[in-house]
Design an enzyme around this catalytic site. Sequence first.
Site, PDB file in Angstrom:
ATOM      1  N   LYS A  82      36.633  43.344  51.358  1.00 49.14           N
ATOM      2  CA  LYS A  82      38.202  43.542  51.130  1.00 49.14           C
ATOM      3  C   LYS A  82      38.369  45.055  50.460  1.00 49.14           C
ATOM      4  O   LYS A  82      39.221  45.850  50.854  1.00 49.14           O
ATOM      5  CB  LYS A  82      38.488  42.795  49.963  1.00 49.14           C
ATOM      6  CG  LYS A  82      40.087  42.962  49.206  1.00 49.14           C
ATOM      7  CD  LYS A  82      40.421  41.298  48.552  1.00 49.14           C
ATOM      8  CE  LYS A  82      39.850  41.360  47.252  1.00 49.14           C
ATOM      9  NZ  LYS A  82      40.375  42.351  46.195  1.00 49.14           N
ATOM     10  N   SER A  83      37.352  45.604  49.461  1.00 52.03           N
ATOM     11  CA  SER A  83      37.514  46.956  48.976  1.00 52.03           C
ATOM     12  C   SER A  83      37.556  48.105  50.230  1.00 52.03           C
ATOM     13  O   SER A  83      38.183  48.994  50.051  1.00 52.03           O
ATOM     14  CB  SER A  83      36.272  47.033  48.234  1.00 52.03           C
ATOM     15  OG  SER A  83      36.531  46.275  47.071  1.00 52.03           O
TER      16      SER A  83
ATOM     17  N   GLY B  83      45.625  44.206  42.995  1.00 53.41           N
ATOM     18  CA  GLY B  83      45.200  45.290  41.924  1.00 53.41           C
ATOM     19  C   GLY B  83      44.634  46.611  42.833  1.00 53.41           C
ATOM     20  O   GLY B  83      45.343  47.764  42.135  1.00 53.41           O
TER      21      GLY B  83
ATOM     22  N   SER C 248      35.503  51.651  36.437  1.00 56.51           N
ATOM     23  CA  SER C 248      36.431  51.126  37.253  1.00 56.51           C
ATOM     24  C   SER C 248      36.542  51.788  38.323  1.00 56.51           C
ATOM     25  O   SER C 248      37.083  52.858  38.487  1.00 56.51           O
ATOM     26  CB  SER C 248      37.676  51.047  36.534  1.00 56.51           C
ATOM     27  OG  SER C 248      38.884  50.738  37.739  1.00 56.51           O
TER      28      SER C 248
ATOM     29  N   GLN D  84      38.675  51.458  40.815  1.00 53.82           N
ATOM     30  CA  GLN D  84      40.140  51.714  40.869  1.00 53.82           C
ATOM     31  C   GLN D  84      40.764  52.693  40.292  1.00 53.82           C
ATOM     32  O   GLN D  84      41.340  53.471  40.690  1.00 53.82           O
ATOM     33  CB  GLN D  84      40.920  50.265  40.803  1.00 53.82           C
ATOM     34  CG  GLN D  84      40.507  49.062  41.609  1.00 53.82           C
ATOM     35  CD  GLN D  84      41.356  47.810  41.054  1.00 53.82           C
ATOM     36  OE1 GLN D  84      42.208  47.756  40.254  1.00 53.82           O
ATOM     37  NE2 GLN D  84      41.123  46.960  41.799  1.00 53.82           N
TER      38      GLN D  84
ATOM     39  N   ASP E   5      32.988  40.992  40.679  1.00 58.80           N
ATOM     40  CA  ASP E   5      33.811  39.844  40.874  1.00 58.80           C
ATOM     41  C   ASP E   5      33.192  38.640  41.177  1.00 58.80           C
ATOM     42  O   ASP E   5      33.387  37.623  41.645  1.00 58.80           O
ATOM     43  CB  ASP E   5      34.349  40.377  42.299  1.00 58.80           C
ATOM     44  CG  ASP E   5      35.333  41.442  42.008  1.00 58.80           C
ATOM     45  OD1 ASP E   5      35.742  41.872  40.900  1.00 58.80           O
ATOM     46  OD2 ASP E   5      35.461  42.412  43.080  1.00 58.80           O
TER      47      ASP E   5
ATOM     48  N   ARG F 138      39.211  35.431  33.688  1.00 54.84           N
ATOM     49  CA  ARG F 138      37.987  34.829  34.550  1.00 54.84           C
ATOM     50  C   ARG F 138      37.051  34.294  33.287  1.00 54.84           C
ATOM     51  O   ARG F 138      36.544  33.223  33.847  1.00 54.84           O
ATOM     52  CB  ARG F 138      37.502  35.764  35.537  1.00 54.84           C
ATOM     53  CG  ARG F 138      38.447  35.901  36.735  1.00 54.84           C
ATOM     54  CD  ARG F 138      37.880  36.721  37.990  1.00 54.84           C
ATOM     55  NE  ARG F 138      38.762  36.815  38.953  1.00 54.84           N
ATOM     56  CZ  ARG F 138      38.581  37.689  39.968  1.00 54.84           C
ATOM     57  NH1 ARG F 138      37.683  38.697  39.897  1.00 54.84           N
ATOM     58  NH2 ARG F 138      39.511  37.552  40.704  1.00 54.84           N
TER      59      ARG F 138
HETATM   60  O1  SPQ Z   1      42.156  44.202  43.995  1.00 54.80           O
HETATM   61  P1  SPQ Z   1      41.937  43.004  42.808  1.00 54.80           P
HETATM   62  O2  SPQ Z   1      43.126  42.327  42.702  1.00 54.80           O
HETATM   63  O3  SPQ Z   1      41.784  44.105  41.457  1.00 54.80           O
HETATM   64  O4  SPQ Z   1      40.806  42.543  43.140  1.00 54.80           O
HETATM   65  C1  SPQ Z   1      39.378  41.937  42.548  1.00 54.80           C
HETATM   66  C2  SPQ Z   1      38.759  40.950  43.004  1.00 54.80           C
HETATM   67  O5  SPQ Z   1      38.384  40.108  42.259  1.00 54.80           O
HETATM   68  O6  SPQ Z   1      38.958  40.675  44.387  1.00 54.80           O
HETATM   69  C3  SPQ Z   1      39.385  42.074  41.102  1.00 54.80           C
HETATM   70  F1  SPQ Z   1      40.322  41.251  40.641  1.00 54.80           F
HETATM   71  O7  SPQ Z   1      38.629  43.160  42.793  1.00 54.80           O
HETATM   72  C4  SPQ Z   1      38.445  44.607  42.460  1.00 54.80           C
HETATM   73  C5  SPQ Z   1      37.285  44.670  41.420  1.00 54.80           C
HETATM   74  O8  SPQ Z   1      37.169  43.955  40.572  1.00 54.80           O
HETATM   75  C6  SPQ Z   1      38.360  45.459  43.739  1.00 54.80           C
HETATM   76  C7  SPQ Z   1      38.010  46.881  43.190  1.00 54.80           C
HETATM   77  C8  SPQ Z   1      37.945  47.859  44.383  1.00 54.80           C
HETATM   78  O9  SPQ Z   1      38.117  47.422  45.520  1.00 54.80           O
HETATM   79  O10 SPQ Z   1      38.114  48.975  44.099  1.00 54.80           O
HETATM   80  C9  SPQ Z   1      37.233  47.332  42.126  1.00 54.80           C
HETATM   81  C10 SPQ Z   1      37.060  46.143  41.222  1.00 54.80           C
HETATM   82  O11 SPQ Z   1      37.987  46.329  40.059  1.00 54.80           O
HETATM   83  P2  SPQ Z   1      38.165  47.643  38.956  1.00 54.80           P
HETATM   84  O12 SPQ Z   1      38.986  47.125  37.890  1.00 54.80           O
HETATM   85  O13 SPQ Z   1      36.641  47.294  38.218  1.00 54.80           O
HETATM   86  O14 SPQ Z   1      38.056  48.985  39.446  1.00 54.80           O
END
Ligand code: SPQ
Length: 433
Positions: free
Chosen positions: A25-26, A98, A171, A173, A319, A350
Amino acid sequence: MHKIESRIITPKNGLRGEFVVPGDKSISHRAIMFASLAKGESHIRGLLRGEDCLSTLSAFKSLGIEVVETADDELIIQGCGLAGLKEPHDVIDCGNSGTTMRLMSGILSAQPFFSILTGDQYLRKRPMGRVIDPLTSMGAKILGRNNHTKAPLAIDGGGLKPVDYHSPIASAQVKSAVLLAGMHVDGETTVFEPHLSRDHSERMLRYFGADLESFSGGARVKGRVELTGREVVVPGDISSAAFFLVAGLIVPNSEILLQNVGINPTRSGIIDILQLMGGSIELTNQRELSGEPVADLLVKSSDLSGIEIGGELIPRAIDEFPVVSVAAAFAAGVTTIRDAKELRVKETDRIAAMCDCLGSLGVDIVPLEDGMRIVGGKPLCGGEVNSFGDHRIAMSMAIAALNATSELKILDSACTETSFPGFWELLNQVSKG
Ligand code: SPQ
């Protein structure tokens, strides 16, 4: 928006099978985004067609990007360069994702037009201040609900300057949003993070030709360097594979081969955790796909023991903690998860959700402020649980049910479409052996 459904899972005696899990997904989000920002054509294979990535795809279509889907499941994207996106005619709906909202905030802050990002009831509750703050320090103008910390977000883009940003959280993101904004401005933008979060953005941006350097503690990008369209092959998602790894370990007489799974070290904490618990997971056929390491994973039923988990392992498996808590419920002794406060701000809280769900099946599980403590080894009963609309909670509970003493009904189960289309069918397939 997915439908509200429910599923009943019955206990199984053994799981068998060989299969490929859907694309990461990422990596899929990033492939769509970076191909759109590149100059020229990109061909993407193995893309995840889950609802989250479809939100990213339709967001870029609304920004003027042309996309062709071929009969053999390839996506062809005509990129428009860093300055080629067009002002959208309508609000951009990021759905449950997110990643879409936070990474798009970085990109759109740098574009010289107005845009609005919104999402579903779960996404509108999640913290956006973590990207708004660093982007504002670059000169971005972003307004949002709740004193500019929650979506919908209104972005009056353009006029940014580079920044050195020390993120208080690990993070990907946040890191990616700032780097993506920095790519559009003169000068160098640097992000420092307390622990290394997933590095797919850094790897793929370099693969597309960005001038981007990773170093211990962060990453730095040089602005205004154009990306060039490429061919991307997306590996299978280790976060999706995780459900079948735990299923293979906790259901007696099981053996499952998961092919073509991404094993990027910033994501492979789940393999380390399950092996530390005593799980038999063998990695074979290791190779590289578009700059990402992949392998086949062979999992066999194992006797698990409780362990302590914290520190740098947390972002490497962030995750996977819902399904790690399921493994812990079947492990002898105590498992403690600490340093994982981030779990409280995912699609749902969670920590609270898993304590509620596993607790109702008779598991001795207590929430901690930054994790949970699970005393495993007692049989789990069946019953009824709610996924709280969170795909990872629904799938984790489906795995727990495979070795419960009676059937389990999972309410609001269609949310699995967020990240794992075909999950229920695959579960059925391995259950038949
Ligand atoms: O995209 P989203 O909704 O935040 O999805 C999640 C998941 O469980 O699929 C988190 F709820 O994954 C994030 C992950 O936790 C995906 C991600 C990315 O693709 O960059 C990074 C992680 O979040 P973060 O907040 O640690 O950057």
